[in-house]
Design a protein around this motif. Structure first.
Motif, PDB file in Angstrom:
ATOM      1  N   TYR A 220       0.845  -1.057  -0.288  1.00 26.76           N
ATOM      2  CA  TYR A 220       0.192  -0.222   0.208  1.00 26.76           C
ATOM      3  C   TYR A 220       1.233   1.070   0.044  1.00 26.76           C
ATOM      4  CZ  TYR A 220      -4.298  -2.488   1.634  1.00 26.76           C
ATOM      5  OH  TYR A 220      -5.555  -4.486   0.830  1.00 26.76           O
ATOM      6  N   TYR A 226      -7.909   0.043   1.417  1.00 25.13           N
ATOM      7  CA  TYR A 226      -8.519  -0.695   1.040  1.00 25.13           C
ATOM      8  C   TYR A 226     -10.232  -0.750   1.715  1.00 25.13           C
ATOM      9  CZ  TYR A 226     -10.281  -5.662  -0.957  1.00 25.13           C
ATOM     10  OH  TYR A 226     -10.498  -6.232  -1.532  1.00 25.13           O
ATOM     11  N   HIS A 229     -14.783  -4.646   3.912  1.00 25.87           N
ATOM     12  CA  HIS A 229     -15.310  -5.627   2.220  1.00 25.87           C
ATOM     13  C   HIS A 229     -14.996  -7.232   3.415  1.00 25.87           C
ATOM     14  CE1 HIS A 229     -10.757  -5.868   2.191  1.00 25.87           C
ATOM     15  NE2 HIS A 229     -10.930  -7.379   2.454  1.00 25.87           N
ATOM     16  N   ASP A 231     -14.037 -11.571   3.355  1.00 29.34           N
ATOM     17  CA  ASP A 231     -13.139 -11.665   2.233  1.00 29.34           C
ATOM     18  C   ASP A 231     -13.614 -12.942   1.440  1.00 29.34           C
ATOM     19  OD1 ASP A 231     -11.191 -10.197   2.722  1.00 29.34           O
ATOM     20  OD2 ASP A 231      -9.396 -11.615   3.883  1.00 29.34           O
ATOM     21  N   VAL A 249      -2.773 -12.345   7.968  1.00 28.89           N
ATOM     22  CA  VAL A 249      -2.067 -11.744   7.197  1.00 28.89           C
ATOM     23  C   VAL A 249      -1.025 -11.038   8.135  1.00 28.89           C
ATOM     24  CG1 VAL A 249      -1.574  -9.404   6.187  1.00 28.89           C
ATOM     25  CG2 VAL A 249      -3.475 -10.737   6.617  1.00 28.89           C
ATOM     26  N   TYR A 251       3.032  -8.924   8.712  1.00 32.18           N
ATOM     27  CA  TYR A 251       2.467  -7.648   8.266  1.00 32.18           C
ATOM     28  C   TYR A 251       4.623  -7.428   7.781  1.00 32.18           C
ATOM     29  CZ  TYR A 251      -1.993  -6.722   8.266  1.00 32.18           C
ATOM     30  OH  TYR A 251      -3.243  -6.854   8.803  1.00 32.18           O
ATOM     31  N   LEU A 264      -4.954  -2.322  10.197  1.00 36.73           N
ATOM     32  CA  LEU A 264      -6.722  -3.454  10.061  1.00 36.73           C
ATOM     33  C   LEU A 264      -7.454  -3.298  10.487  1.00 36.73           C
ATOM     34  CD1 LEU A 264      -7.533  -5.840   8.466  1.00 36.73           C
ATOM     35  CD2 LEU A 264      -6.315  -7.472  10.058  1.00 36.73           C
ATOM     36  N   HIS A 293     -14.381  -6.314   7.547  1.00 34.17           N
ATOM     37  CA  HIS A 293     -12.857  -5.390   7.599  1.00 34.17           C
ATOM     38  C   HIS A 293     -12.196  -4.355   6.659  1.00 34.17           C
ATOM     39  CE1 HIS A 293     -11.995  -9.299   5.619  1.00 34.17           C
ATOM     40  NE2 HIS A 293     -10.769  -8.466   5.093  1.00 34.17           N
ATOM     41  N   VAL A 295      -8.869  -1.853   5.220  1.00 35.85           N
ATOM     42  CA  VAL A 295      -7.562  -1.346   5.329  1.00 35.85           C
ATOM     43  C   VAL A 295      -7.348   0.115   6.119  1.00 35.85           C
ATOM     44  CG1 VAL A 295      -4.419  -0.976   4.871  1.00 35.85           C
ATOM     45  CG2 VAL A 295      -6.252  -3.251   4.556  1.00 35.85           C
ATOM     46  N   ARG A 304       3.227   0.127   3.320  1.00 39.07           N
ATOM     47  CA  ARG A 304       3.038  -0.679   3.584  1.00 39.07           C
ATOM     48  C   ARG A 304       2.666  -2.131   3.793  1.00 39.07           C
ATOM     49  NH1 ARG A 304      -1.649  -3.837   4.932  1.00 39.07           N
ATOM     50  NH2 ARG A 304      -3.154  -3.873   6.946  1.00 39.07           N
ATOM     51  N   TRP A 310      -5.499 -17.681   2.132  1.00 39.23           N
ATOM     52  CA  TRP A 310      -6.437 -18.244   2.296  1.00 39.23           C
ATOM     53  C   TRP A 310      -6.800 -19.278   2.630  1.00 39.23           C
ATOM     54  CZ3 TRP A 310      -5.305 -13.150  -0.425  1.00 39.23           C
ATOM     55  CH2 TRP A 310      -6.043 -12.036   0.602  1.00 39.23           C
ATOM     56  N   LYS A 357     -13.551 -11.539  -6.580  1.00 39.29           N
ATOM     57  CA  LYS A 357     -13.777 -11.571  -5.681  1.00 39.29           C
ATOM     58  C   LYS A 357     -15.204 -10.492  -4.906  1.00 39.29           C
ATOM     59  CE  LYS A 357     -10.647 -10.564  -1.502  1.00 39.29           C
ATOM     60  NZ  LYS A 357      -9.493 -10.061  -1.300  1.00 39.29           N
TER      61      LYS A 357
HETATM   62  O1  AKG Z   1      -3.162  -6.158   4.511  1.00 40.92           O
HETATM   63  C1  AKG Z   1      -4.533  -6.386   5.935  1.00 40.92           C
HETATM   64  O2  AKG Z   1      -4.301  -5.894   6.440  1.00 40.92           O
HETATM   65  C2  AKG Z   1      -5.122  -6.844   4.799  1.00 40.92           C
HETATM   66  C3  AKG Z   1      -5.419  -7.010   3.775  1.00 40.92           C
HETATM   67  C4  AKG Z   1      -6.980  -7.198   3.334  1.00 40.92           C
HETATM   68  O3  AKG Z   1      -8.280  -7.106   3.552  1.00 40.92           O
HETATM   69  C5  AKG Z   1      -7.334  -8.464   1.923  1.00 40.92           C
HETATM   70  O4  AKG Z   1      -6.133  -8.284   0.969  1.00 40.92           O
HETATM   71  O5  AKG Z   1      -8.304  -8.239   1.693  1.00 40.92           O
END
Ligand code: AKG
Ligand code: FE2
Length: 360
Positions: A220, A226, A229, A231, A249, A251, A264, A293, A295, A304, A310, A357
Motif C-alpha cells: 500500500y 482498502y 469488505h 474476504d 496476514v 506484516y 487493519l 474489515h 485497511v 505498507r 487464505w 471476489k
Molecule cells: O493487509 C491487510 O491488513 C488486510 C488486507 C485485506 O483485507 C485483503 O487483502 O483482503
C-alpha cells in the motif's frame, strides 16, 4: 448449511453484534473467563423463527451498507479506537497473554483458538523472528506488482481510491534467501493452522479446511486504503462463495507507529479494533461474513507491506484455486518438507479470483 450433527439449517450468527457505547466507540469489558464463555455461548445461540430470520437479515444488510458508506466517507480520518488508549489496551492485553504462553505450545494454541472463537481475530507478535522477516522484506523488491482490483470495477481512479494496493504472487520456489524465508513462513503458518484445527473443529471453523490459496504479497503506497469488505461473501451457501475460511496476514513494516495509519480495522463481534501492521506480526481472522474489515489509509510515506494467505474449505467451493497445506501438526510432526507450489500459472487463476471476489 447443515452442521455435522445433521441439524437443520438455522440462522447464522449475527455478524454485527458488537457492543457500542453512545459515542460510537466500542469497548471490551473485562470479564472473568466464565463470563467470557457465557458470552461466547450467547453468541452461538441460534434463533429459529423464520420472521426473526428475515428481519435480522434485512437489518444486517442495511447496517452493513451504512458501515460501507461510513468507510467511504472516512477519507483518511485518524483512527478512533486503536490510536486511543482503550482499544489498544485490549489488543495489547491479549497479546501479552499469548506472549506469556510462548514455549508452551498446547496452551498457546488454546489461547489463540479462544481469541479467534471469542472475538473473531487474534494477533501474534514476533511470529518468525527478525531474520526471516528481513529476508522476506528484501525479496519483495524483486516481485512484479499489479493493481489490486475490486470485484466488478476496472482499475479506474475511483476504484483505486477504494482499493489502492498493489499485489503480487511470490513463488515458494523462489531461489535464495527469499525462497527459503517464504518456505519457512508458509511452513510455520501451515503448522499453526493444522494445530488449530484440533481446537477449532466446528464446521464453520477449521473442520473442513485442508487447503490454502497461493500466498499474496501486498503493498500500500501512501494514501492507499482498502474499503470495508469480507474476504468471503458467502451466506449459508448463497452469494459469492469462494471457500475462504481463515485469513492470515503477516506484516513487514519496521518502526511503525499509530500515526502512520494503515491499520487493519476489524469490526469484530465484540468491538472495533485497529491493529497496527507492524513488523513480524501475524493476524488471523475469519475470512467470511463474521469479519468485516478494512485497511485504513496509509498516512506514511513508506509503503505498507504484507504477505497474506487464505485457508480454504473446498466443500464450500470445490473449484477454488487452492492447494494442500501441510497437515501435520507441529506437536506430532515428523518434519515433512513444505509442499512447494509453482505459482506461475496460479497467478492468472488468482487474478480471475480477484475479479470475482465480491467487494461491498
Ligand atoms: O493487509 C491487510 O491488513 C488486510 C488486507 C485485506 O483485507 C485483503 O487483502 O483482503
Ligand atoms: Fe480482506
Amino acid at each position: 448449511m447443515d452442521d455435522a450433527s445433521g441439524e437443520p439449517r438455522r440462522l447464522r450468527k449475527r455478524p454485527f453484534a458488537w457492543a457500542s457505547d453512545s459515542s460510537g466507540h466500542s469497548e471490551e469489558r473485562s470479564s472473568s473467563s466464565s463470563e467470557q464463555e457465557q458470552a461466547d455461548d450467547t453468541c452461538d445461540r441460534w434463533e429459529d423463527q423464520q420472521t426473526v430470520e428475515i428481519h435480522t437479515q434485512v437489518s444486517e444488510a442495511v447496517e452493513y451498507f451504512q458501515l460501507r458508506e461510513q468507510s467511504m466517507n472516512d477519507h483518511g480520518a485518524p483512527t478512533k479506537m486503536g490510536a486511543g488508549p482503550r482499544g489498544e489496551r485490549v489488543v495489547v492485553r491479549r497479546q501479552e497473554r499469548l506472549q506469556a504462553l510462548r514455549g508452551r505450545r498446547p496452551l498457546m494454541l488454546r489461547e489463540i483458538a479462544k481469541q479467534l472463537r471469542g472475538r473473531g481475530f487474534v494477533r501474534l507478535v514476533d511470529f518468525l523472528g527478525p531474520s526471516v522477516g528481513s529476508n522476506l522484506l528484501e525479496g519483495f523488491a524483486q516481485l512484479s506488482w499489479q493493481p489490486g482490483r475490486l470485484g466488478d470495477a476496472q482499475s479506474s481512479d475511483q476504484s483505486r481510491s477504494l482499493r489502492g494496493d498493489e499485489i503480487a504472487w511470490p513463488s515458494l520456489s523462489e531461489a535464495g534467501r527469499f525462497g527459503e524465508a517464504l518456505q519457512r513462513w508458509m511452513q510455520a503458518l501451515d503448522e499453526l493452522v493444522a494445530d488449530l484445527r484440533l481446537h477449532l473443529n466446528r464446521p464453520d471453523e477449521l473442520l473442513r479446511v485442508e487447503r490454502r490459496e497461493p500466498p499474496m504479497a501486498s503493498c500500500y503506497p501512501q494514501h492507499a486504503r482498502y474499503i470495508r469488505h469480507y474476504d468471503n461473501n458467502c451466506d449459508e451457501g448463497l452469494g459469492d462463495c469462494n471457500g475462504r475460511r481463515l485469513t492470515a496476514v503477516y506484516y513487514l513494516n519496521k518502526g511503525m507507529s499509530h500515526s502512520d495509519g494503515g491499520h487493519l480495522r476489524i469490526l469484530g463481534q465484540r468491538g472495533i479494533y485497529d491493529l497496527l501492521p507492524d513488523f513480524d506480526t501475524l493476524t488471523l481472522f475469519w475470512a467470511d461474513r463474521r469479519t468485516p474489515h478494512e485497511v485504513m489509509p496509509n498516512l506514511s510515506e513508506r509503503k505498507r507491506l504484507a504477505l497474506s494467505c487464505w485457508y480454504v474449505d473446498v466443500t464450500e467451493a470445490p473449484d477454488a484455486p487452492a492447494f494442500p497445506m501441510r497437515l501435520e501438526s507441529q506437536s506430532t510432526g515428523r518434519g515433512v518438507t513444505c509442499e512447494v507450489t509453482k505459482t506461475h500459472d496460479l497467478a492468472s487463476q488468482q487474478r480471475q479470483r480477484e475479479d470475482v471476489k465480491q467487494k461491498i
